[in-house]
Design a protein around this motif. Structure first.
Motif, PDB file in Angstrom:
ATOM      1  N   ILE A  58      34.911  34.697  47.753  1.00 41.47           N
ATOM      2  CA  ILE A  58      36.217  35.073  47.179  1.00 41.47           C
ATOM      3  C   ILE A  58      36.986  35.930  48.181  1.00 41.47           C
ATOM      4  N   PRO A  59      38.177  35.500  48.586  1.00 42.96           N
ATOM      5  CA  PRO A  59      38.942  36.281  49.566  1.00 42.96           C
ATOM      6  C   PRO A  59      39.322  37.666  49.024  1.00 42.96           C
ATOM      7  N   ALA A  60      39.573  38.577  49.947  1.00 47.30           N
ATOM      8  CA  ALA A  60      39.839  39.973  49.571  1.00 47.30           C
ATOM      9  C   ALA A  60      41.102  40.138  48.745  1.00 47.30           C
ATOM     10  N   ASN A  61      42.047  39.205  48.866  1.00 44.80           N
ATOM     11  CA  ASN A  61      43.286  39.347  48.090  1.00 44.80           C
ATOM     12  C   ASN A  61      43.180  38.737  46.690  1.00 44.80           C
ATOM     13  N   TYR A  62      41.969  38.492  46.259  1.00 45.62           N
ATOM     14  CA  TYR A  62      41.738  38.054  44.874  1.00 45.62           C
ATOM     15  C   TYR A  62      41.012  39.167  44.124  1.00 45.62           C
ATOM     16  N   LYS A  63      41.464  39.419  42.901  1.00 41.57           N
ATOM     17  CA  LYS A  63      40.789  40.358  42.022  1.00 41.57           C
ATOM     18  C   LYS A  63      39.756  39.601  41.194  1.00 41.57           C
ATOM     19  N   VAL A  64      38.637  40.234  40.932  1.00 42.97           N
ATOM     20  CA  VAL A  64      37.639  39.672  40.017  1.00 42.97           C
ATOM     21  C   VAL A  64      37.607  40.561  38.782  1.00 42.97           C
TER      22      VAL A  64
ATOM     23  N   LEU B 134      30.414  27.865  39.555  1.00 48.97           N
ATOM     24  CA  LEU B 134      29.119  28.154  40.184  1.00 48.97           C
ATOM     25  C   LEU B 134      28.202  26.931  40.273  1.00 48.97           C
ATOM     26  N   SER B 135      28.722  25.750  39.921  1.00 45.55           N
ATOM     27  CA  SER B 135      27.862  24.565  39.981  1.00 45.55           C
ATOM     28  C   SER B 135      27.921  23.876  41.341  1.00 45.55           C
ATOM     29  N   ARG B 136      28.927  24.222  42.149  1.00 42.19           N
ATOM     30  CA  ARG B 136      29.085  23.618  43.468  1.00 42.19           C
ATOM     31  C   ARG B 136      30.019  24.510  44.291  1.00 42.19           C
ATOM     32  N   PRO B 137      30.047  24.350  45.610  1.00 41.52           N
ATOM     33  CA  PRO B 137      30.947  25.169  46.427  1.00 41.52           C
ATOM     34  C   PRO B 137      32.405  24.888  46.086  1.00 41.52           C
ATOM     35  N   LEU B 138      33.235  25.884  46.323  1.00 45.60           N
ATOM     36  CA  LEU B 138      34.640  25.811  45.931  1.00 45.60           C
ATOM     37  C   LEU B 138      35.450  26.620  46.933  1.00 45.60           C
ATOM     38  N   ASP B 139      36.620  26.113  47.289  1.00 45.35           N
ATOM     39  CA  ASP B 139      37.519  26.883  48.152  1.00 45.35           C
ATOM     40  C   ASP B 139      38.472  27.673  47.259  1.00 45.35           C
ATOM     41  N   VAL B 140      38.090  28.919  46.990  1.00 41.52           N
ATOM     42  CA  VAL B 140      38.854  29.745  46.042  1.00 41.52           C
ATOM     43  C   VAL B 140      40.302  29.906  46.497  1.00 41.52           C
ATOM     44  N   SER B 141      40.524  29.865  47.809  1.00 43.65           N
ATOM     45  CA  SER B 141      41.885  30.117  48.309  1.00 43.65           C
ATOM     46  C   SER B 141      42.878  29.032  47.888  1.00 43.65           C
TER      47      SER B 141
END
Lengths: 361, 361
Positions: free
Chosen positions: A63-69, A178-185
């Motif tokens: 998760i990139p730094a400019n995303y809030k969780v 969480l079932s597979r890789p994902l490009d959150v950006s």
């Protein structure tokens, strides 16, 4: 102790090692003399648990730094309102893709807050496919585009991520996160109820690009304001502390499985075994879903002879294969095989299906 | 295994026998082969758990049949919006009593949805008392009157229930519910976050008279509509299943303690021991709260010499007496002694306080 292979669509199985650790720590976490449930959410013990869970999730998903969780409550159903209330930001319209029951619920709720442009729908064909991207009637000025990458009820999953350019992409990932890789950006906002691939029901995770939050519709409850939760590190009020802790244990378990790449390998293999068994049954079992969008997580199937449904469910349960009944709106069977379903569970189900077909075919 | 006496204001201690049962059942509830966390909320196992918890709560509190019991998410902070959104019902004004930080938060949120008439406030005297009922400037046409029977932060508790006639009485009982008998029929709505006297954080219980629900303000999220939850037996979406289960275990435990009458006897005795120790300290310890409204649940106190605060906390922790620091807005100490705090915990704290005073007085 008895353990079954539970094919529930959610709440669903958790990794056994996670449950064992939670069990061992139930009365005394790490020598603190407290259950995690008993800890003040503002105490140093709990703060460390919460921070570590977020760090692990950020690592697993990249998760990139400019995303809030955000670790919230209220389920995906609350997000159906929170998303328009927070993301419309003065724009008149939001784009929605209608690929199933959960998409439809999101659309219905969003219509209460603004104009909804349904860019594509597969309702006429009974929600058994994913609409081709080049047919979507997108609005270049939409506040966001919302879709449901995996439809839990009918087992329809996108094998690709829509490219929406400057329009933020919003995804209900409750049953696929969480079932597979994902490009959150590629996303503006990702949300997921925990009870399928994350942890216990009652926790909802929101991952949101930080420039999208801070402007809500008038009348939005304070608790529905992403910025409030973001500014308070998800502790504006008392969060679902125990669910957050268990999610952290699940994140550690995923790391042990080789992260999302490891999960994807396993999940694809599990799903292929099951779809192969359906295809190889000579029509005894059938998948209603188009071949290019069959879910890795939720595998609905029907018996050609529906009179056998009851016997199928009852004999399966006798072998410790439970909760296989399809959603009441669809009928038939559904095997939900999330991350925590062991491959042995799928193998046992496949064997049972083959035996049952042989006996009744 | 180590166990401490944890005086946290919430999340707070749970009965040890409840934790032990949850621990024993963690991987296999009642021979089902599943953790309660893994169960479909629509399966027969979980439905029985949920129904039994509600039945036990109804029995313990004597909840009349025309009241709905809802098991929700989002904490009392969500209720601050849900209450005006559901209960204003076309009326222009709601009455609120301002007796502390939580009252003030409820008032602030309600003002976003309608006119708030603050019928009484003790803010000028630093929220250390309960305002006399004959000073309240109530509106006979108010949609409801909201008050906070126990203010968790400053330890101010009503020893009486306001008589509001035809105006429905609404109470935030987060930190006092189940601590003593209550005539539910005097209330229109009672709500409580679970994390003090009910169970783990993430569950919120609402008890509401059924004629009051069904009309919401425009724009109210579907998930904030009591009627939706009531019509769906709190399963419109996936509830906080594990919290609901644990609440059920706590309700059984309360029955074993003699119900609310038994809890009240124990709670009054625990509180009196602590207040007596404060009063008998010759000014070494002080209670800031007026004598007629000292809480049975949250006992704030100060040391005359605040320079000793740090040593007090540190030496207490060494004896297994934890989380005694007062709320950051108040300072000093606060001992939260909810239902699950054993009397031995209070006895140990009193002994420690006496020893500490002797040594440092």
């Amino acid at each position: 102790m008895k353990r079954v292979f539970n094919f529930s669509a959610g709440p669903a199985m958790l990794p056994q090692s996670v449950l064992e650790q939670a069990q061992a720590e139930m009365l005394d976490w790490n020598g603190s003399g407290m259950s995690v449930m008993e800890m003040s959410h503002r105490g140093k013990e709990y703060m460390s648990i919460a921070a570590e869970a977020e760090a692990d999730l950020r690592e697993i998903m990249g998760i990139p730094a400019n995303y809030k969780v955000l670790f919230l409550q209220g389920g995906a159903s609350s997000q159906f309102a929170m998303i328009p209330q927070n993301l419309l930001r003065g724009k008149g319209t939001a784009d929605y893709v209608d690929t199933g029951d959960w998409s439809a619920k999101a659309i219905k709720e969003a219509k209460r807050y603004g104009n909804v442009n349904v860019v594509a729908t597969t309702k006429a064909s009974n929600y058994t496919s994913v609409p081709a991207f080049d047919t979507w009637t997108c609005d270049a000025n939409a506040a966001y585009l919302h879709y449901t990458p995996n439809e839990t009820i009918r087992g329809v999953e996108f094998a690709w991520v829509p490219e929406t350019g400057d329009v933020p992409l919003v995804a209900d990932m409750s049953s696929t996160i969480l079932s597979r890789p994902l490009d959150v950006s590629k996303f503006g906002l990702i949300y997921a109820g925990a009870q399928k691939n994350i942890g216990p029901a009652g926790l909802t995770i929101v991952i949101v690009r930080d420039d999208l939050i801070g402007e809500t519709l008038p009348g939005t409850p304070t608790m529905f304001d992403y910025k409030i939760h973001s500014d308070n590190e998800s502790m504006y009020n008392t969060p679902a502390t125990y669910g957050w802790y268990l999610a952290g244990l699940v994140f550690k378990w995923i790391k042990q499985q080789g992260g999302l790449a490891g999960m994807a390998t396993l999940n694809e293999r599990k799903a292929q075994k099951l779809y192969t068994a359906i295809e190889a049954s000579g029509g005894f079992y059938n998948s209603p879903v188009a071949a290019d969008c069959r879910s890795w997580m939720n595998v609905p199937f029907t018996l050609a002879n529906a009179d056998l449904d009851k016997a199928f469910l009852s004999e399966a349960a006798q072998q410790g294969l439970t909760t296989l009944k399809g959603h009441r709106s669809v009928g038939g069977m559904r095997a939900s095989i999330y991350n925590a379903m062991p491959e042995a569970g799928v193998d046992t189900l496949v064997s049972f299906m083959q035996d049952f077909a042989k006996k009744n075919g």
